[in-house]
Design an enzyme around this catalytic site. Sequence first.
Site, PDB file in Angstrom:
ATOM      1  N   ASN A  92      58.535  44.832 -25.164  1.00  0.00           N
ATOM      2  CA  ASN A  92      58.084  45.616 -26.315  1.00  0.00           C
ATOM      3  C   ASN A  92      56.591  45.926 -26.149  1.00  0.00           C
ATOM      4  O   ASN A  92      55.756  45.036 -26.263  1.00  0.00           O
ATOM      5  CB  ASN A  92      58.342  44.804 -27.599  1.00  0.00           C
ATOM      6  CG  ASN A  92      57.884  45.535 -28.858  1.00  0.00           C
ATOM      7  OD1 ASN A  92      57.214  46.561 -28.788  1.00  0.00           O
ATOM      8  ND2 ASN A  92      58.254  44.993 -30.004  1.00  0.00           N
ATOM      9  N   HIS A 124      62.163  53.201 -30.142  1.00  0.00           N
ATOM     10  CA  HIS A 124      61.222  52.125 -29.809  1.00  0.00           C
ATOM     11  C   HIS A 124      61.965  50.929 -29.212  1.00  0.00           C
ATOM     12  O   HIS A 124      62.982  50.489 -29.740  1.00  0.00           O
ATOM     13  CB  HIS A 124      60.471  51.704 -31.071  1.00  0.00           C
ATOM     14  CG  HIS A 124      59.707  50.438 -30.885  1.00  0.00           C
ATOM     15  ND1 HIS A 124      58.760  50.294 -29.900  1.00  0.00           N
ATOM     16  CD2 HIS A 124      59.778  49.237 -31.517  1.00  0.00           C
ATOM     17  CE1 HIS A 124      58.271  49.069 -29.946  1.00  0.00           C
ATOM     18  NE2 HIS A 124      58.876  48.412 -30.919  1.00  0.00           N
ATOM     19  N   CYS A 128      54.276  49.209 -33.901  1.00  0.00           N
ATOM     20  CA  CYS A 128      55.278  49.812 -33.016  1.00  0.00           C
ATOM     21  C   CYS A 128      55.638  51.245 -33.398  1.00  0.00           C
ATOM     22  O   CYS A 128      56.243  51.957 -32.602  1.00  0.00           O
ATOM     23  CB  CYS A 128      56.531  48.945 -32.992  1.00  0.00           C
ATOM     24  SG  CYS A 128      56.195  47.289 -32.399  1.00  0.00           S
TER      25      CYS A 128
END
Length: 339
Positions: free
Chosen positions: A287, A257, A110
């Site tokens: 996500n 994020h 990520c």
Amino acid sequence: MAAVLAGIGGFLPPRVVTNEDLSATLDTSDEWIRTRTGISERRVVSGGTSTGDLAVQAGARALRSAGVDAVDAVVVATTSPERLCPAVAPEVASRLGLGQVAAFDLTSACSGFLYGLAASAGLIASGAADTVLFIGAEAFTTLVNPQDRSTAPIFGDGAGAVVLRRGEPDEPGALGPFDLGSDGSLADLLAVPAGGSRQRSADGGLGHGAVPTEDWYLRMEGRPLYQQAVEHMTQSAQAVLKHADWSVADVDWFVGHQANVRIVRAVAEELELPEERVAVNIDRVGNTLSASVPLLLNDIAARGDLRPGDRVLLSAFGAGLSWGSTVLVWPDITAVAVN
Ligand code: UT7
């Protein structure tokens, strides 16, 4: 000399999976997913669509946004490669008609977009490239066990891309200093056990027959990751602000994020950033790992909330563990809403 943002684009696969869709096959509910994560729906690849397919679409849009049809290098950040070998970036470059340019992948889950921005800026600083197409692309739902209610609702697929060019540090779009970090002692908090050399060298051979099905899927310990995410994104954001000589009051947009809306809000609270300066799109996309930050930047720019001259703080955290942050003043570039 600096790496300057010259174009941006994003792409989402067309298939929408809502929380209601998931609730039909999993012991979960729209209410649990929305309140615990902020996610209402996500996009999911199907029909053989690969990471490279998503990257090509987002890359084409970023090139169009920058008004260029050639670059010196292509970098793809992904944690869901379409094959273990080779890297997908050369194929993406070729499919985009960019010729035999430098091209490679990098993996940092990520935080891949922040690491990739730094690596792309490094290509420019070293003189290896004057222009770079950098893409975060993920088909990570292919690594998620559809029967696991603790991970299946969280992830989505997509790609976000930027074009960077050589420029001056004081012009809009110049990437500021970076803060990057990692903690490999906690690698097991989010991992896919099978498919790599550890599993393939076990039992004196490939040992595929002995590998339990669940080892091919993501394993995640959500609670400790949550704490680590808040701690490291906050510290990294603070470090980069200090390095850039910005105060929190200087930040017009915090683009963090999108792992969980509660994480993003908790970081903003720690930083004492008011809610209206915190960008969120996790409700629509989930996500998307390394695609998360560029998709969010593209979203808020396309809807006119992020304007030329706005000061932006980018921060991400993910598996590895790994994290990173940077800052930039938003340049006058075109962003088109993603389907
Ligand atoms: O991208 C960067 C890396 N990833 C992250 O940063 C993820 C960070 N972690 C998180 O976002 C959160 O920890 C999750 C969203 C994964 C989970 O939320 P949570 O508030 O930490 O829930 P939990 O895992 O502590 O579970 C709470 C309860 C449990 O039930 P009991 O033990 O309290 O009875 C779970 O079994 O919720 C249950 N649960 C669910 N219930 C309905 C877990 N998943 C679900 C579900 N639907 N999908």
